[in-house]
Motif scaffolding. Structure first.
Motif, PDB file in Angstrom:
ATOM      1  N   HIS A   9      -2.488   6.613   2.635  1.00  0.00           N
ATOM      2  CA  HIS A   9      -3.514   5.619   2.353  1.00  0.00           C
ATOM      3  C   HIS A   9      -4.239   5.259   3.641  1.00  0.00           C
ATOM      4  O   HIS A   9      -3.667   5.308   4.719  1.00  0.00           O
ATOM      5  CB  HIS A   9      -2.912   4.374   1.699  1.00  0.00           C
ATOM      6  CG  HIS A   9      -1.819   3.749   2.504  1.00  0.00           C
ATOM      7  ND1 HIS A   9      -2.070   2.853   3.511  1.00  0.00           N
ATOM      8  CD2 HIS A   9      -0.483   3.930   2.467  1.00  0.00           C
ATOM      9  CE1 HIS A   9      -0.921   2.502   4.050  1.00  0.00           C
ATOM     10  NE2 HIS A   9       0.059   3.136   3.449  1.00  0.00           N
ATOM     11  N   ALA A  10      -5.514   4.914   3.500  1.00  0.00           N
ATOM     12  CA  ALA A  10      -6.340   4.598   4.667  1.00  0.00           C
ATOM     13  C   ALA A  10      -6.397   3.100   4.877  1.00  0.00           C
ATOM     14  O   ALA A  10      -7.121   2.408   4.185  1.00  0.00           O
ATOM     15  CB  ALA A  10      -7.740   5.177   4.486  1.00  0.00           C
ATOM     16  N   GLY A  11      -5.620   2.589   5.820  1.00  0.00           N
ATOM     17  CA  GLY A  11      -5.658   1.167   6.129  1.00  0.00           C
ATOM     18  C   GLY A  11      -4.823   0.366   5.165  1.00  0.00           C
ATOM     19  O   GLY A  11      -5.123   0.312   3.987  1.00  0.00           O
ATOM     20  N   THR A  12      -3.747  -0.240   5.645  1.00  0.00           N
ATOM     21  CA  THR A  12      -2.907  -1.036   4.769  1.00  0.00           C
ATOM     22  C   THR A  12      -3.692  -2.236   4.263  1.00  0.00           C
ATOM     23  O   THR A  12      -4.666  -2.648   4.871  1.00  0.00           O
ATOM     24  CB  THR A  12      -1.655  -1.569   5.498  1.00  0.00           C
ATOM     25  OG1 THR A  12      -2.103  -2.233   6.667  1.00  0.00           O
ATOM     26  CG2 THR A  12      -0.716  -0.459   5.851  1.00  0.00           C
ATOM     27  N   LEU A  13      -3.267  -2.755   3.134  1.00  0.00           N
ATOM     28  CA  LEU A  13      -3.941  -3.907   2.540  1.00  0.00           C
ATOM     29  C   LEU A  13      -2.858  -4.923   2.182  1.00  0.00           C
ATOM     30  O   LEU A  13      -2.610  -5.199   1.025  1.00  0.00           O
ATOM     31  CB  LEU A  13      -4.734  -3.446   1.316  1.00  0.00           C
ATOM     32  CG  LEU A  13      -5.600  -4.441   0.566  1.00  0.00           C
ATOM     33  CD1 LEU A  13      -6.489  -5.212   1.503  1.00  0.00           C
ATOM     34  CD2 LEU A  13      -6.442  -3.726  -0.457  1.00  0.00           C
ATOM     35  N   SER A  19       0.844  -1.198   0.000  1.00  0.00           N
ATOM     36  CA  SER A  19       0.000   0.000   0.000  1.00  0.00           C
ATOM     37  C   SER A  19       0.880   1.249   0.000  1.00  0.00           C
ATOM     38  O   SER A  19       0.588   2.250  -0.655  1.00  0.00           O
ATOM     39  CB  SER A  19      -0.904   0.016   1.230  1.00  0.00           C
ATOM     40  OG  SER A  19      -1.686  -1.152   1.281  1.00  0.00           O
TER      41      SER A  19
END
Lengths: 262, 88
Positions: B82-86, B64
């Motif tokens: 970025h909002a919230g790692t994936l 991310s």
């Protein structure tokens, strides 16, 4: 791992924490290490719905202490031999890889995650204007080389979308500048507000033209805001709007308003 | 997705719908002075980017963090997050 990843540009970075702490939804492919019956699978998976204990995996970006996370839903979409496709809806900070490992342990055969795709985080779904890196680079090319901003404008959403899930308060023209300098919001500055605000809630403060000014913590509930003439409505936590866009409150304006009976 | 709105009320109703909110409001007083600011859907493109969010379909492979760094470079911006790692 693929799927929905909200990206915040420049000043939108300020609201990332607000956008992150939201419910997530994933499609995951679990590979079992041995065959299990459909009934057993459903029975065990059902046990993971609700509050679960989870220790973050070795490779993780947070402290590895035992945490409680809520699994809202697990739906088995398909089960063929050792493959199980499922949709999982969880609280933020739940590791799906770990969840699947734990399901495998309880099934007694072991399991691991083969594929993961996020289909939702907060308001962001695959249906809400989701684009690929390729599409973005096309839009950037058109803008830089052809001076055509149509695609870029379409692909980029205004920051206000990032606070769509929060209760909202609209404030008057002269309350905007003080709040954009970090001041608390007082009752006389309020125009219109969500009916369901509770004290302590995270709220979003908007201008009369629905521009995001700041993120704040409510110090009153909706009924109190409605019935009172003065007092502090909210404490500003994070300012998004630059100061100086809206006029400064001066004694002169105050006197003019008083004279005009506003 | 809607990109242009009739007025601030239509915009807010749309946001509340997306956010799963009932969109019920108390009105304490009304504003008559609309000479300041700009509607979010009318910002000029530089401002629109400065206050922008992208719903990216992250490809598998890069992290991310890497993806965010590419976008930062692509759009020549000073900050991208970025909002919230994936990843996991």
């Amino acid at each position: 791992m693929s799927g929905v990843l909200p990206i915040a540009l420049e000043d939108s970075v300020k609201i990332i924490s607000v956008m992150t702490h939201t419910v997530k939804e994933y499609i995951a492919l679990m590979e079992l290490h041995s065959n299990v019956s459909e009934n057993k699978l459903r029975e065990i998976v059902e046990m993971f719905v609700g509050d679960i204990y989870q220790r973050p995996p070795l490779r993780s970006s947070v402290k590895r202490s035992l945490r409680i996370r809520k699994i809202h839903e697990i739906e088995i979409l398909d089960h063929v031999e050792r493959w199980v496709l499922m949709r999982v809806k969880t609280d933020p900070g739940t590791y799906i890889r770990k969840l699947i490992h734990d399901i495998g342990l309880l099934l007694g055969v072991g399991a691991h995650m083969r594929e993961l795709r996020r289909i939702k985080t907060g308001i962001f779904t695959e249906d809400l204007n989701m684009i690929t890196l390729h599409q973005l680079s096309e839009a950037v090319y058109l803008y830089n080389e052809e001076k055509d901003e149509t695609l870029l404008r379409k692909y980029v959403m205004p920051i206000e979308y990032g606070v769509a899930h929060l209760p909202k308060i609209f404030i008057n023209t002269y309350a905007v500048d003080p709040v954009s300098r970090g001041a608390q919001l007082a009752v006389p500055g309020v125009l219109m507000f969500d009916k369901n605000i509770r004290r302590g809630d995270l709220i979003a403060i908007f201008t009369p033209k629905s521009e995001l000014v700041a993120i704040a913590r409510a110090e009153m509930n909706s009924e109190e805001i409605l019935s009172r003439d003065k007092g502090i409505v909210s404490t500003t936590l994070r300012v998004i709007m630059k100061p100086g866009v809206y006029p400064r409150w001066t004694r002169k304006i105050s006197d003019e308003k008083a004279a005009a009976g506003i | 997705m809607k990109t242009v709105f009739k007025d601030q009320f239509e915009f807010i109703r749309y946001l509340d719908m997306l956010g799963g909110r009932s969109s019920e409001y108390y009105v304490k007083r009304e504003e008559k002075d609309f000479s300041y600011g700009i509607f979010p859907w009318e910002r000029e493109i530089k401002e629109h980017l400065r206050l922008g969010i992208i719903n990216l379909d992250k490809p598998p492979g890069p992290t991310s963090h890497e993806v965010a760094a590419w976008i930062k470079k692509m759009l020549a911006l000073s900050k991208v997050g970025h909002a919230g790692t994936l990843e996991y």
